[in-house]
Design an enzyme around this catalytic site. Structure first.
Site, short mmCIF file in Angstrom:
data_model
loop_
_atom_site.label_atom_id
_atom_site.label_comp_id
_atom_site.label_asym_id
_atom_site.label_seq_id
_atom_site.Cartn_x
_atom_site.Cartn_y
_atom_site.Cartn_z
N LYS A 1 8.74 -44.69 -2.04
CA LYS A 1 9.10 -45.86 -2.84
C LYS A 1 9.61 -46.03 -3.97
O LYS A 1 10.71 -46.87 -4.27
CB LYS A 1 7.46 -46.35 -3.21
CG LYS A 1 7.49 -47.91 -3.61
CD LYS A 1 7.23 -48.65 -2.32
CE LYS A 1 7.28 -49.99 -2.63
NZ LYS A 1 6.76 -50.77 -1.58
N GLY B 1 -3.74 -26.50 -1.78
CA GLY B 1 -4.78 -27.07 -0.55
C GLY B 1 -5.92 -26.95 -0.81
O GLY B 1 -6.40 -26.14 -1.85
N CYS C 1 -0.29 -22.51 -5.96
CA CYS C 1 -1.76 -22.68 -5.95
C CYS C 1 -2.17 -22.16 -4.72
O CYS C 1 -2.01 -20.85 -4.39
CB CYS C 1 -2.34 -24.10 -6.29
SG CYS C 1 -3.97 -24.20 -6.69
N TYR C 2 -2.67 -22.90 -3.79
CA TYR C 2 -3.13 -22.08 -2.57
C TYR C 2 -2.10 -21.47 -1.92
O TYR C 2 -2.21 -20.31 -1.44
CB TYR C 2 -3.81 -23.36 -1.48
CG TYR C 2 -4.34 -22.72 -0.07
CD1 TYR C 2 -5.51 -22.38 -0.07
CD2 TYR C 2 -3.30 -22.53 0.96
CE1 TYR C 2 -6.02 -21.92 1.29
CE2 TYR C 2 -3.84 -22.03 2.00
CZ TYR C 2 -5.16 -21.72 2.17
OH TYR C 2 -5.54 -21.35 3.43
N SER D 1 9.99 -60.49 3.81
CA SER D 1 8.60 -61.09 3.17
C SER D 1 8.93 -61.31 1.69
O SER D 1 7.93 -61.92 1.07
CB SER D 1 7.47 -60.11 3.22
OG SER D 1 7.81 -58.85 2.43
N GLY D 2 10.08 -60.94 1.07
CA GLY D 2 10.30 -61.14 -0.31
C GLY D 2 9.62 -59.72 -1.01
O GLY D 2 10.08 -59.63 -2.12
N GLY D 3 9.02 -58.89 -0.23
CA GLY D 3 8.55 -57.58 -0.94
C GLY D 3 9.59 -56.61 -1.00
O GLY D 3 10.80 -56.93 -0.47
N VAL D 4 9.44 -55.43 -1.71
CA VAL D 4 10.36 -54.66 -2.23
C VAL D 4 11.32 -54.05 -0.73
O VAL D 4 12.34 -53.93 -0.47
CB VAL D 4 10.17 -53.44 -2.91
CG1 VAL D 4 11.23 -52.33 -3.21
CG2 VAL D 4 9.31 -53.83 -4.11
N ASP D 5 10.24 -53.46 0.09
CA ASP D 5 10.86 -52.56 1.26
C ASP D 5 11.82 -53.64 2.22
O ASP D 5 13.01 -53.15 2.75
CB ASP D 5 9.43 -52.02 2.11
CG ASP D 5 8.89 -51.19 1.28
OD1 ASP D 5 9.23 -50.73 0.11
OD2 ASP D 5 7.55 -50.98 1.56
N SER D 6 10.97 -54.85 2.62
CA SER D 6 11.81 -55.73 3.66
C SER D 6 13.38 -56.17 2.94
O SER D 6 14.11 -56.42 3.36
CB SER D 6 11.07 -56.73 4.02
OG SER D 6 10.57 -57.90 2.99
N SER D 7 13.02 -56.51 1.44
CA SER D 7 14.16 -56.93 0.75
C SER D 7 15.07 -55.89 0.84
O SER D 7 16.43 -56.23 1.00
CB SER D 7 13.78 -57.28 -0.87
OG SER D 7 12.96 -58.30 -0.73
N HIS E 1 0.42 -26.56 -11.24
CA HIS E 1 1.03 -27.25 -10.47
C HIS E 1 2.37 -27.86 -11.36
O HIS E 1 1.99 -28.55 -12.00
CB HIS E 1 0.04 -28.57 -10.07
CG HIS E 1 -1.03 -28.00 -9.25
ND1 HIS E 1 -0.82 -28.24 -7.91
CD2 HIS E 1 -2.24 -27.53 -9.50
CE1 HIS E 1 -1.85 -27.61 -7.10
NE2 HIS E 1 -2.74 -27.44 -8.06
N GLU F 1 4.56 -29.81 -10.00
CA GLU F 1 4.70 -31.25 -9.58
C GLU F 1 4.00 -32.51 -10.42
O GLU F 1 4.46 -33.52 -10.26
CB GLU F 1 4.50 -31.39 -8.10
CG GLU F 1 2.79 -31.45 -7.71
CD GLU F 1 2.28 -30.10 -7.67
OE1 GLU F 1 2.83 -28.99 -8.19
OE2 GLU F 1 1.21 -29.89 -6.95
#
Ligand code: XMP
Length: 520
Positions: free
Chosen positions: A376, A57, A84-85, A230-236, A176, A178
Site C-alpha cells: 500500500k 516464525g 529470529c526463527y 471507486s475513488g479509493g487509493v488503489d483504483s485511482s 527483529h 524490521e
C-alpha cells in the site's frame, strides 16, 4: 535495466512481521518477494535472488516437524540472513544447537555488538559504547554455534544474539530489524541487501511506473480495458497509470452509490474526467441503492445488498460497451500473499472483509493488475508520482459498503446526508488541527436513537452522532485516539450548530478489541 533484476527472497516461516521485512527492504529500493518455506524447490530456484532473508516464525526449531530451510536455499551460494526463527533454523541445520527457554523474551533489549561484525559493526544507539536498542520476541535461542560461526552480539544474560560465519556470507540475528523499535533496523537491512548482497536501488516509483506502462501496453495491445473506479487509493492509481499507458483504450465506470463521503462523487469526476481527461462513465445509482436498502437493518444483509447491486450495475454498464477484452483491478501485493496463504492453508491473517466488487466469472475478461507487486505505501508513492491529488492518495481507508455501514440500522437518504455533513466537519477540524495524519482512521457514525436536546428555545428529539478516531498499524488492533478536548469541543459545537437534525455528539473511547473499528 530490469527493475526486478537485483532481488531478494524473503523465505516465510509464518511470522506476523514477514510483510514488514519485505516493506523495509522495498523502502531501500530493493525488490523482494515473500515465498513460503515449503514452496516447490523449482520455484525457489527459478526466483534466482541475490540473497535470502529467513523470516521469524511462531514454531520451535526443536520440534521434529518444525519448518526447515530447504537445501536448495542453503546451496544457492547467495548470502543468507536469518531473523529470529530464521537464525535458529540456520544454526540448527548447520550443526549448532538450539534450546527452548522457559520464558519468552518480548520487547526492548539492549545488545552489545562486537566490533568485527560485517553486519552490525560500528553501529550504536549510545555514545559511550557499541550498544543497540532492539526489539526481541522469541522463546528459543541458539546455545551452541555451528562450526565456522562466532557470536557478534550479546545481551547481559544471553551470549549469542547475533552470529556470523567467518568466511561465508551467512548471518543470524535474534532480534527483529524490521520493526521500528529496533532503531538501526533499516541500516542493518541495508547493509545486508546493498553492501553484502550487492543489490542496487532500482526499485523506485518512477522505475515501477515505466515498467508497468511497458507491461500493460504489451499485455493489452490495441484492446479496450474496463476499470471500476471507486475513488479509493488503489483504483485511482490504476486509473492514472493505465491512462498514461493506453489513454483512450481505458474506460472507467464509477458507480455513485450515494453512500460515499461528502461531495466525493463530484471530486472523483473533477480529478479524473475534467482534470486528467480519463474516460469515466458516472452511473448515478443513489435512488436504486436507497430503494434496495429501505427497511434493512441487519449489517451483513446491508453489505450483501450493497455488494450485489454494485456487481449488477457494473455488469450492466460493461455490457453496453462493445469490444472490451480486459478488466483492470487494483489488487495489491498483500491480497496476493493472503490468497496464496489461503490456498496453501497457511494464511496467518485472513481478513473477513472483502471489498465491494468481485465480478462474476461469466464476464470472461482477462485481468490487468498493475499493482499486484506493490504494498500500500508503494501504491501511495506511485499515486504521488503520477500527480494525483495528495488528499485522495493519503486518505484514511474507507469501507467498501461506505456510509451504508456507518448509518446504523436502516439506511435512508436523509440520514446519509446528515452523516456526510457531520463527518465532513470532523475531518476538516482534524486536518486543521494537524490530527488527521496522526490518526489512522477517523469518521462519524449516525446513531438512529433519539436524544433530547434544546435547540433555540424549542425541545428537539433527534438522532445522535458518534465520533470515532483510532490509531493502528495493521487495523487488526487499534487504540482510540486521545484527541485534545478543545478539538472535540470545536467539532461538537460545529456539528450541532451547522447540521440540522443533530442535537448531541459523543466520542467513542473503546479500543479494538473488543470493539471493531466500524460500528457495524
Ligand atoms: P473493523 O470494523 O473490522 O475494520 O475493525 C477494520 C478495517 O476494515 C474496514 N472495513 C471494511 N472494509 N469492506 C471493506 O472494504 C467492509 O465491509 C469493511 N468493514 C470494515 C474498516 O473501515 C477498517 O479500516
Amino acid at each position: 535495466m530490469d527493475i526486478h533484476a537485483h532481488r531478494l527472497l524473503i523465505l516465510d516461516f509464518g511470522s506476523q512481521y514477514t510483510q514488514l521485512i519485505a516493506r523495509k527492504v522495498r523502502e531501500l529500493g530493493v525488490y523482494c518477494e515473500i515465498l513460503p518455506w515449503d514452496m516447490p524447490v523449482e520455484e525457489l530456484v527459478d526466483f534466482a535472488p541475490r540473497g535470502v532473508i529467513l523470516s521469524g516464525g511462531p514454531e520451535s526449531t526443536t520440534q521434529a516437524d518444525a519448518p526447515r530451510i530447504p537445501d536448495c536455499v542453503l546451496n544457492m551460494g547467495v548470502p543468507l540472513l536469518g531473523i529470529c526463527y530464521g537464525m535458529q533454523s540456520l544454526a540448527m541445520q548447520l550443526g549448532g544447537r538450539v534450546v527452548g527457554a522457559d520464558e519468552r523474551e518480548f520487547g526492548y533489549a539492549e545488545v552489545e555488538v562486537s566490533g568485527s561484525s560485517r553486519l552490525l559493526g560500528d553501529l550504536s544507539d549510545h555514545l559511550d559504547a557499541k550498544r543497540l536498542d532492539v526489539w526481541m520476541s522469541h522463546g528459543d535461542r541458539v546455545e551452541v554455534l555451528p562450526s565456522g560461526f562466532s557470536s557478534v552480539a550479546r545481551t547481559e544474560h544471553v551470549p549469542i544474539v547475533a552470529m556470523e560465519h567467518a568466511s561465508q556470507p551467512w548471518f543470524g540475528i535474534q532480534f527483529h530489524p524490521e520493526v521500528t523499535h529496533t532503531r538501526q533496523g533499516s541500516e542493518i537491512l541495508r547493509r545486508f541487501a546493498v553492501d553484502i548482497c550487492g543489490c542496487e536501488a532500482l526499485w523506485t516509483a518512477e522505475g515501477i511506473i515505466e515498467d508497468q506502462i511497458a507491461r500493460v501496453r504489451a499485455q493489452v495491445g490495441n484492446a479496450q480495458v474496463l476499470l471500476g473506479l471507486s475513488g479509493g487509493v488503489d483504483s485511482s492509481v490504476v486509473a492514472a497509470l493505465l491512462h498514461q499507458a493506453i489513454g483512450d483504450q481505458l474506460t472507467c465506470v464509477f458507480v455513485d452509490t450515494g453512500l460515499l463521503r461528502y461531495q466525493e462523487g463530484d471530486q472523483v469526476m473533477e480529478t479524473f474526467a475534467r482534470h486528467m481527461g480519463v474516460k469515466v462513465i458516472r452511473v448515478n445509482a443513489r435512488d436504486e441503492y436507497f430503494a434496495a436498502l429501505a427497511g434493512v437493518d441487519d449489517p451483513e444483509a446491508k453489505r450483501k445488498i450493497i455488494g450485489g447491486l454494485f456487481v449488477e450495475i457494473f455488469e450492466d454498464e460493461a455490457g453496453k460497451l462493445s469490444d472490451v477484452q480486459f478488466l483492470a483491478q487494483g489488487t495489491i501485493y498483500p491480497d496476493v500473499i493472503e490468497s496464496a496463504g489461503a490456498r496453501t492453508g497457511k494464511a496467518h491473517v485472513i481478513k473477513s472483509h472483502h471489498n465491494v466488487g468481485g465480478l462474476p466469472e461469466h464476464m470472461k475478461l482477462a485481468l490487468v493488475e498493475p499493482l499486484r507487486e506493490l504494498f500500500k505505501d508503494e501504491v501511495r508513492r506511485l499515486g504521488d508520482a503520477l500527480g494525483l491529488p495528495h488528499e485522495m492518495i493519503h486518505r484514511h481507508p474507507f469501507p467498501g459498503p461506505g456510509l451504508g455501514v456507518r448509518v446504523l440500522g436502516a439506511v435512508n437518504a436523509e440520514a446519509v446526508s446528515v452523516l456526510q455533513k457531520a463527518d465532513h466537519i470532523f475531518i476538516q477540524e482534524l486536518r486543521a488541527a494537524g490530527w488527521y495524519e496522526r490518526t489512522s482512521q477517523a469518521f462519524a457514525v449516525y446513531l438512529p436513537v433519539k436524544s433530547v436536546g434544546v435547540v433555540g428555545d424549542a425541545r428537539a428529539y433527534e438522532p445522535v452522532i458518534a465520533l470515532r478516531a483510532v490509531e493502528t498499524i495493521d487495523f487488526m488492533t487499534a487504540r482510540w485516539a486521545e484527541l485534545p478536548y478543545a478539538l472535540l469541543d470545536r467539532v461538537g459545537r460545529r456539528i450541532v450548530n451547522e447540521v440540522r437534525g443533530v442535537s448531541r455528539v459523543v466520542y467513542d473511547v473503546t479500543g479494538k478489541p473488543p470493539a471493531t473499528i466500524e460500528w457495524e
